[in-house]
Design a protein around this motif. Structure first.
Motif, PDB file in Angstrom:
ATOM      1  N   ALA A  66       0.916  -1.307   0.020  1.00 41.07           N
ATOM      2  CA  ALA A  66       0.085   0.007   0.030  1.00 41.07           C
ATOM      3  C   ALA A  66       0.645   1.253   0.124  1.00 41.07           C
ATOM      4  CB  ALA A  66      -0.859  -0.050   1.367  1.00 41.07           C
ATOM      5  N   SER A  67       2.054   1.391   0.944  1.00 37.57           N
ATOM      6  CA  SER A  67       2.610   2.529   1.074  1.00 37.57           C
ATOM      7  C   SER A  67       3.804   2.572  -0.280  1.00 37.57           C
ATOM      8  CB  SER A  67       3.420   2.542   2.362  1.00 37.57           C
ATOM      9  OG  SER A  67       3.827   1.290   2.716  1.00 37.57           O
ATOM     10  N   VAL A  68       4.305   1.569  -0.662  1.00 43.71           N
ATOM     11  CA  VAL A  68       5.122   1.498  -1.911  1.00 43.71           C
ATOM     12  C   VAL A  68       4.289   2.030  -2.913  1.00 43.71           C
ATOM     13  CG1 VAL A  68       6.446   0.010  -3.455  1.00 43.71           C
ATOM     14  CG2 VAL A  68       6.517  -0.519  -1.083  1.00 43.71           C
ATOM     15  N   ALA A  69       2.990   1.531  -3.472  1.00 44.08           N
ATOM     16  CA  ALA A  69       2.042   2.067  -4.211  1.00 44.08           C
ATOM     17  C   ALA A  69       1.789   3.678  -4.039  1.00 44.08           C
ATOM     18  CB  ALA A  69       0.897   1.383  -4.474  1.00 44.08           C
ATOM     19  N   ALA A  70       1.547   4.141  -2.834  1.00 48.55           N
ATOM     20  CA  ALA A  70       1.448   5.421  -2.805  1.00 48.55           C
ATOM     21  C   ALA A  70       2.570   6.298  -3.037  1.00 48.55           C
ATOM     22  CB  ALA A  70       1.045   5.722  -1.048  1.00 48.55           C
ATOM     23  N   MET A  71       4.028   5.679  -2.745  1.00 49.27           N
ATOM     24  CA  MET A  71       5.044   6.462  -2.749  1.00 49.27           C
ATOM     25  C   MET A  71       5.242   6.653  -4.115  1.00 49.27           C
ATOM     26  SD  MET A  71       7.480   5.643   0.073  1.00 49.27           S
ATOM     27  CE  MET A  71       7.544   3.795   0.493  1.00 49.27           C
ATOM     28  N   GLU A  72       4.893   5.560  -5.132  1.00 50.09           N
ATOM     29  CA  GLU A  72       5.221   5.405  -6.464  1.00 50.09           C
ATOM     30  C   GLU A  72       4.447   6.405  -7.165  1.00 50.09           C
ATOM     31  OE1 GLU A  72       7.702   4.242  -8.082  1.00 50.09           O
ATOM     32  OE2 GLU A  72       6.806   4.016 -10.051  1.00 50.09           O
ATOM     33  N   LEU A  73       3.118   6.406  -6.769  1.00 50.42           N
ATOM     34  CA  LEU A  73       2.239   7.473  -7.466  1.00 50.42           C
ATOM     35  C   LEU A  73       2.785   8.897  -7.190  1.00 50.42           C
ATOM     36  CD1 LEU A  73      -1.218   7.507  -8.383  1.00 50.42           C
ATOM     37  CD2 LEU A  73      -0.899   9.378  -6.580  1.00 50.42           C
ATOM     38  N   MET A  74       3.057   9.274  -6.011  1.00 48.50           N
ATOM     39  CA  MET A  74       3.975  10.458  -5.754  1.00 48.50           C
ATOM     40  C   MET A  74       5.153  10.905  -6.622  1.00 48.50           C
ATOM     41  SD  MET A  74       3.708  10.485  -1.554  1.00 48.50           S
ATOM     42  CE  MET A  74       4.206  12.163  -1.201  1.00 48.50           C
ATOM     43  N   ALA A  87      -1.985  -2.492  -2.629  1.00 46.59           N
ATOM     44  CA  ALA A  87      -1.442  -1.706  -3.578  1.00 46.59           C
ATOM     45  C   ALA A  87      -2.557  -0.736  -4.333  1.00 46.59           C
ATOM     46  CB  ALA A  87      -0.813  -2.238  -4.713  1.00 46.59           C
ATOM     47  N   VAL A  88      -3.693  -1.358  -4.718  1.00 46.23           N
ATOM     48  CA  VAL A  88      -4.588  -0.342  -5.356  1.00 46.23           C
ATOM     49  C   VAL A  88      -5.328   0.477  -4.352  1.00 46.23           C
ATOM     50  CG1 VAL A  88      -6.949  -0.285  -6.338  1.00 46.23           C
ATOM     51  CG2 VAL A  88      -5.336  -1.948  -7.284  1.00 46.23           C
ATOM     52  N   ALA A  89      -5.293   0.113  -3.361  1.00 49.10           N
ATOM     53  CA  ALA A  89      -5.850   0.925  -2.101  1.00 49.10           C
ATOM     54  C   ALA A  89      -4.952   2.231  -2.176  1.00 49.10           C
ATOM     55  CB  ALA A  89      -6.385   0.170  -0.816  1.00 49.10           C
ATOM     56  N   GLY A  90      -3.556   2.002  -1.802  1.00 41.44           N
ATOM     57  CA  GLY A  90      -2.702   2.922  -1.768  1.00 41.44           C
ATOM     58  C   GLY A  90      -2.464   4.030  -2.694  1.00 41.44           C
ATOM     59  N   ARG A 111      -4.472   5.494 -15.567  1.00 44.46           N
ATOM     60  CA  ARG A 111      -2.979   4.799 -16.035  1.00 44.46           C
ATOM     61  C   ARG A 111      -2.039   5.094 -14.936  1.00 44.46           C
ATOM     62  NH1 ARG A 111      -2.910   3.231 -21.505  1.00 44.46           N
ATOM     63  NH2 ARG A 111      -0.625   4.243 -21.507  1.00 44.46           N
ATOM     64  N   THR A 112      -2.049   6.220 -14.528  1.00 41.05           N
ATOM     65  CA  THR A 112      -0.909   6.528 -13.536  1.00 41.05           C
ATOM     66  C   THR A 112      -1.039   5.745 -12.077  1.00 41.05           C
ATOM     67  OG1 THR A 112      -0.675   8.616 -14.396  1.00 41.05           O
ATOM     68  CG2 THR A 112       0.148   8.378 -12.000  1.00 41.05           C
ATOM     69  N   VAL A 113      -2.658   5.768 -11.826  1.00 40.75           N
ATOM     70  CA  VAL A 113      -2.918   4.780 -10.589  1.00 40.75           C
ATOM     71  C   VAL A 113      -2.614   3.226 -10.731  1.00 40.75           C
ATOM     72  CG1 VAL A 113      -4.704   4.119  -8.879  1.00 40.75           C
ATOM     73  CG2 VAL A 113      -4.751   6.452  -9.991  1.00 40.75           C
ATOM     74  N   LEU A 114      -2.818   2.793 -12.045  1.00 36.74           N
ATOM     75  CA  LEU A 114      -2.480   1.459 -12.340  1.00 36.74           C
ATOM     76  C   LEU A 114      -1.185   1.074 -12.275  1.00 36.74           C
ATOM     77  CD1 LEU A 114      -4.059  -1.276 -13.248  1.00 36.74           C
ATOM     78  CD2 LEU A 114      -3.443  -0.463 -15.803  1.00 36.74           C
ATOM     79  N   ARG A 115      -0.333   2.124 -12.904  1.00 31.65           N
ATOM     80  CA  ARG A 115       1.075   1.887 -12.951  1.00 31.65           C
ATOM     81  C   ARG A 115       1.749   1.808 -11.479  1.00 31.65           C
ATOM     82  NH1 ARG A 115       4.661   2.373 -16.982  1.00 31.65           N
ATOM     83  NH2 ARG A 115       3.286   3.526 -18.418  1.00 31.65           N
ATOM     84  N   ALA A 116       1.239   2.790 -10.744  1.00 30.73           N
ATOM     85  CA  ALA A 116       1.735   2.744  -9.210  1.00 30.73           C
ATOM     86  C   ALA A 116       1.065   1.621  -8.426  1.00 30.73           C
ATOM     87  CB  ALA A 116       1.192   4.150  -8.651  1.00 30.73           C
ATOM     88  N   ALA A 117      -0.001   1.245  -8.712  1.00 31.13           N
ATOM     89  CA  ALA A 117      -0.287   0.134  -7.839  1.00 31.13           C
ATOM     90  C   ALA A 117       0.763  -1.565  -8.418  1.00 31.13           C
ATOM     91  CB  ALA A 117      -1.970  -0.431  -8.254  1.00 31.13           C
ATOM     92  N   ALA A 118       0.875  -1.490  -9.672  1.00 32.32           N
ATOM     93  CA  ALA A 118       1.470  -2.446  -9.999  1.00 32.32           C
ATOM     94  C   ALA A 118       2.669  -2.400  -9.428  1.00 32.32           C
ATOM     95  CB  ALA A 118       1.775  -2.353 -11.537  1.00 32.32           C
ATOM     96  N   GLN A 119       3.589  -1.225  -9.327  1.00 32.29           N
ATOM     97  CA  GLN A 119       4.959  -1.279  -8.522  1.00 32.29           C
ATOM     98  C   GLN A 119       4.621  -1.621  -7.232  1.00 32.29           C
ATOM     99  OE1 GLN A 119       7.234  -0.627 -10.563  1.00 32.29           O
ATOM    100  NE2 GLN A 119       8.870  -0.637  -8.736  1.00 32.29           N
ATOM    101  N   GLY A 120       3.667  -1.387  -6.428  1.00 27.11           N
ATOM    102  CA  GLY A 120       3.446  -1.805  -5.015  1.00 27.11           C
ATOM    103  C   GLY A 120       3.185  -3.239  -4.893  1.00 27.11           C
ATOM    104  N   GLU A 121       2.352  -3.885  -5.869  1.00 26.58           N
ATOM    105  CA  GLU A 121       2.233  -5.311  -5.948  1.00 26.58           C
ATOM    106  C   GLU A 121       3.412  -6.143  -6.225  1.00 26.58           C
ATOM    107  OE1 GLU A 121       2.094  -7.876  -8.289  1.00 26.58           O
ATOM    108  OE2 GLU A 121       0.692  -9.258  -7.023  1.00 26.58           O
TER     109      GLU A 121
END
Ligand code: HSE
Length: 309
Positions: free
Chosen positions: A64-72, A105-108, A122-132
């Motif tokens: 969750a946090s990795v995905a949030a950081m990736e989104l940032m 990851a998606v939640a984050g 797509r940005t959310v999807l990319r960030a979530a994939a990184q978190g996953e």
């Protein structure tokens, strides 16, 4: 601009028979609940709720946090300038095969996008994939895409984030969760590097049948194409009692039987007798001395905001 948001992101069934790393179905439950707030102290501050399943509380190792950081990072927002406090109530059991790390990851990513006013999915999807990818060892989209978008999804191109979204027919699935933990990263190492031509041809047919069945609402067609020569033959060895649970489910009226994601969860589609089928699967596992539980669920609608301030 909102300062606090609570989102829900649910479990998913990846692979869905022949679609290894390609197909995914969003379920309406169980789900992760994540609350995120903008705080003064810069950085990511993660709290894992005790009521949920245990997961890492170090922000570097939690999907969750990795995905949030990736989104940032993707949005050019520095973690040194913005503080996010995250509270995760983990409702999807880790190591279950139900896309647990993807739901976090998606939640984050989704919550961070809401707070930072990022609208590009797509940005959310990319960030979530990184978190996953933190837990699976290799980012793949077949859990995060259905978790984010809902319904049935087909990953057309992982690199370019091309995802086909299909509204599935009404159906009820029986999911059985044996008391076994399978690590996705280990289960992925079992997958063969090559597929025989005979099996490749069969997979094209089965996958086409699933997509057609999803579009036309033909449950019997979907069930008859719930076949897999890529992952099930090698991964069922990780799921003691798989064959007994399978034969019990079919005898009780299940139309299909397969592994959800990398397992150990198994799932069936049935028109009737869902409880009897669930009990039969549990009984099948018990004959292999494996305790299990089951639940009945339906396709879900994807990640959603449940509260915003
Ligand atoms: N497609 C993935 C796999 C799903 O089977 O390894 C599990 O994350």
């Amino acid at each position: 601009m909102s300062s606090r948001v609570r989102v829900e992101a649910s479990a998913t069934v990846a692979n869905f028979g022949p679609g290894y790393d390609t197909f995914g179905l969003c379920l309406d439950q169980p789900s992760d609940l994540l609350e995120m707030a903008i705080v003064e102290k810069p950085g990511i501050h993660l709290q894992v709720a005790e009521e949920g399943f245990p997961v890492p509380s170090d922000p570097e190792f939690n999907s969750a946090s990795v995905a949030a950081m990736e989104l940032m990072r993707l949005a050019d927002v520095s973690v040194n300038s913005v503080g996010l406090a995250i509270r995760l109530l983990k409702g999807v059991r880790p190591g279950s095969g139900l896309g647990s790390s993807a739901s976090s990851a998606v939640a984050g990513a989704y919550a961070a996008a809401e707070l930072l006013d990022i609208e590009d999915q797509r940005t959310v999807l990319r960030a979530a994939a990184q978190g996953e990818g933190v837990s699976s060892g290799a980012p793949h989209l077949d859990n995060v895409a259905p978790c984010l978008f809902g319904g049935f999804t087909v990953v057309l191109d992982q690199e370019r984030l091309r995802v086909l979204r299909i509204h599935p027919p009404r159906m009820r699935l029986v999911i059985c969760l044996p008391d076994i933990v399978v690590e996705t990263s280990k289960a992925r190492k079992l997958i063969p590097n090559e597929l025989r031509m005979k099996n490749t041809i069969a997979h094209v047919g089965w996958a086409s049948g699933i997509v057609h069945g999803m579009n036309t609402g033909d449950l019997k067609l979907i069930a008859s194409c719930m076949m897999d020569e890529i992952s099930v033959p090698v991964r069922k060895t990780l799921i003691r009692g798989y064959d007994l649970a399978r034969s019990s489910a079919i005898a009780a009226g299940a139309l299909s039987f397969s592994i959800s994601g990398s397992g150990p969860a198994v799932f069936t589609i049935a028109e009737n007798n869902h409880n009897e089928i669930g009990e039969a699967m549990v009984e099948g596992f018990s004959r292999a001395n494996v305790s299990a539980s089951y639940f009945i669920t339906s396709p879900g609608a994807g990640a959603r905001v449940v509260m915003m301030e």
